[in-house]
Design a protein around this motif. Structure first.
Motif, PDB file in Angstrom:
ATOM      1  N   GLN A  60       0.822  -1.213   0.000  1.00  0.00           N
ATOM      2  CA  GLN A  60       0.000   0.000   0.000  1.00  0.00           C
ATOM      3  C   GLN A  60       0.857   1.264   0.000  1.00  0.00           C
ATOM      4  O   GLN A  60       0.446   2.299  -0.524  1.00  0.00           O
ATOM      5  N   ALA A  61       2.054   1.166   0.580  1.00  0.00           N
ATOM      6  CA  ALA A  61       2.976   2.303   0.622  1.00  0.00           C
ATOM      7  C   ALA A  61       3.741   2.472  -0.688  1.00  0.00           C
ATOM      8  O   ALA A  61       4.529   3.419  -0.830  1.00  0.00           O
ATOM      9  N   LEU A  84      12.285   5.009   3.635  1.00  0.00           N
ATOM     10  CA  LEU A  84      10.833   5.112   3.513  1.00  0.00           C
ATOM     11  C   LEU A  84      10.277   6.031   4.606  1.00  0.00           C
ATOM     12  O   LEU A  84      10.722   5.981   5.752  1.00  0.00           O
ATOM     13  N   THR A 141       3.453   7.020   5.281  1.00  0.00           N
ATOM     14  CA  THR A 141       2.926   5.736   4.825  1.00  0.00           C
ATOM     15  C   THR A 141       2.118   4.998   5.888  1.00  0.00           C
ATOM     16  O   THR A 141       1.458   4.011   5.582  1.00  0.00           O
ATOM     17  N   LEU A 164       3.497   3.347   8.270  1.00  0.00           N
ATOM     18  CA  LEU A 164       4.308   2.248   8.774  1.00  0.00           C
ATOM     19  C   LEU A 164       4.725   2.442  10.229  1.00  0.00           C
ATOM     20  O   LEU A 164       5.118   1.489  10.903  1.00  0.00           O
TER      21      LEU A 164
END
Length: 352
Positions: A87-88, A153, A158, A160
């Motif tokens: 998804q990111a 990232l 995102t 996360l």
């Protein structure tokens, strides 16, 4: 050179009839299972090849006898990590398909992902492949760069960041892995006691958090057979979280065997083959790629050795209890000793 499955080890079979019924009910047009094999590498989670009349999948499940390891082998979490990474927008991972927590299907929870075909460099067979020194050099550089890219990232944008709690991460890890060692200990290994004391007494401050893979090494990446320096996918996200990125680098370095290292350490990673970066070169390239200060990396390298020794001890403990009959595990105490001694040697020399 392709990473191909082999026959399933005795006692680790999958109930094909039950799995077929489940897959037919949950995956549209899944087809009929034609073959189930097992990928032979690794000491932890069990990984199977599932070939149907329509597609090829990989199934991951915990090892037998692992229920007594609190917080470990969480298939649901690993599936969630893969889903969030997709998804990111991170593409170097297998496509997750489904997660099943119904243990009546095959005797444990499991998840399924699409197979990414390619080459996996496993230490026992890598030397026989005849990979050139130039290729190994480029591949080792690509591996470092891939780790730095993962750490780049944006964990906040995102989402996360939800995978963990970065505050106090280093202290929790040190304390947690020490407790796991005590719980799984079967023999006295004085060097493990020394390392635990050092790690506790020299806790550093946490760096700004990033995504952590926590098991980043050669046999957890799939390589393009047409160009081995091209990494197609990163595998084994079981221990992924967010925290200090140097914890990730230290773990990778703790696997990064060199030619002069003992046989057990060389059995963990083919990084000792000619052409590979040395541990010092690995650290310098990561520092250049990430612009991070790695002056205290020795601490994280020693932690990586300690953590890996605990994982090996946990596996050996399961074998001693008769919870697994895999004869590869019979002499793993020597692995615990080798990793611990490597840590004390690094501290004595103040170098990795």
């Amino acid at each position: 050179m392709m990473d191909n499955p082999t026959a399933i080890r005795p006692g680790e079979e999958v109930n094909q009839t039950s799995l077929q019924t489940y897959l037919a009910d949950t995956i549209p047009n899944v087809g009929v299972i034609e073959r189930i094999g097992q990928f032979p590498g690794g000491y932890s989670n069990l990984t199977y090849f599932i070939k149907t009349s329509e597609r090829e999948f990989v199934l991951r499940r915990p090892p037998f006898g692992a229920k007594d390891i609190k917080g470990g082998h969480d298939m649901g979490r690993e599936f969630r990590v893969l889903t969030m990474l997709r998804q990111a927008g991170y593409q170097r991972i297998p496509e997750p398909v489904l997660y099943c927590d119904d243990e009546s299907v095959i005797g444990s929870s499991f998840y399924i992902m699409v197979r990414v075909p390619g080459v996996i460099l496993r230490a026992p067979s890598a030397a026989s492949l005849g990979v050139s020194t130039d290729t190994m050099r480029r591949l080792s550089e690509s591996l470092v760069d891939t780790l730095a890219d993962l750490h780049a990232l944006d964990i906040y944008q995102t989402g996360l960041i939800s995978l963990g709690k970065p505050e106090g991460y280093i202290q929790r890890q040190v304390e947690g892995w020490h407790k796991r060692y005590v719980a799984a200990q079967t023999d006295e290994v004085p060097a493990m006691t020394d390392l635990a004391r050092y790690l506790t007494d020299h806790l550093p401050a946490d760096n700004p958090p990033t995504l952590l893979h926590n098991d980043f090494k050669y046999d957890n990446v799939v390589l393009n057979p047409d160009g081995l320096s091209d990494i197609r996918a990163v595998l084994d996200w079981e221990m992924c979280t967010v925290g200090d990125p140097l914890m990730d680098v230290g773990t990778s370095l703790s696997y990064w065997s060199e030619l002069h290292d003992d046989d057990f350490r060389k059995s963990l990673n083919p990084s000792w083959l000619p052409g590979n970066l040395t541990r010092q070169e690995f650290a310098r390239r990561y520092a250049d790629r990430s612009s991070r200060d790695v002056s205290n990396l020795l601490y994280f390298y020693v932690f990586g050795l300690f953590k890996n020794a605990v994982v090996v001890q946990q596996i050996y403990n399961r074998y001693k209890k008769g919870l697994t009959s895999d004869e590869r595990f019979a002499n793993l105490l020597t692995g615990v000793q080798a990793l611990a001694l490597a840590g004390t040697k690094a501290l004595d020399n103040q170098s990795f």
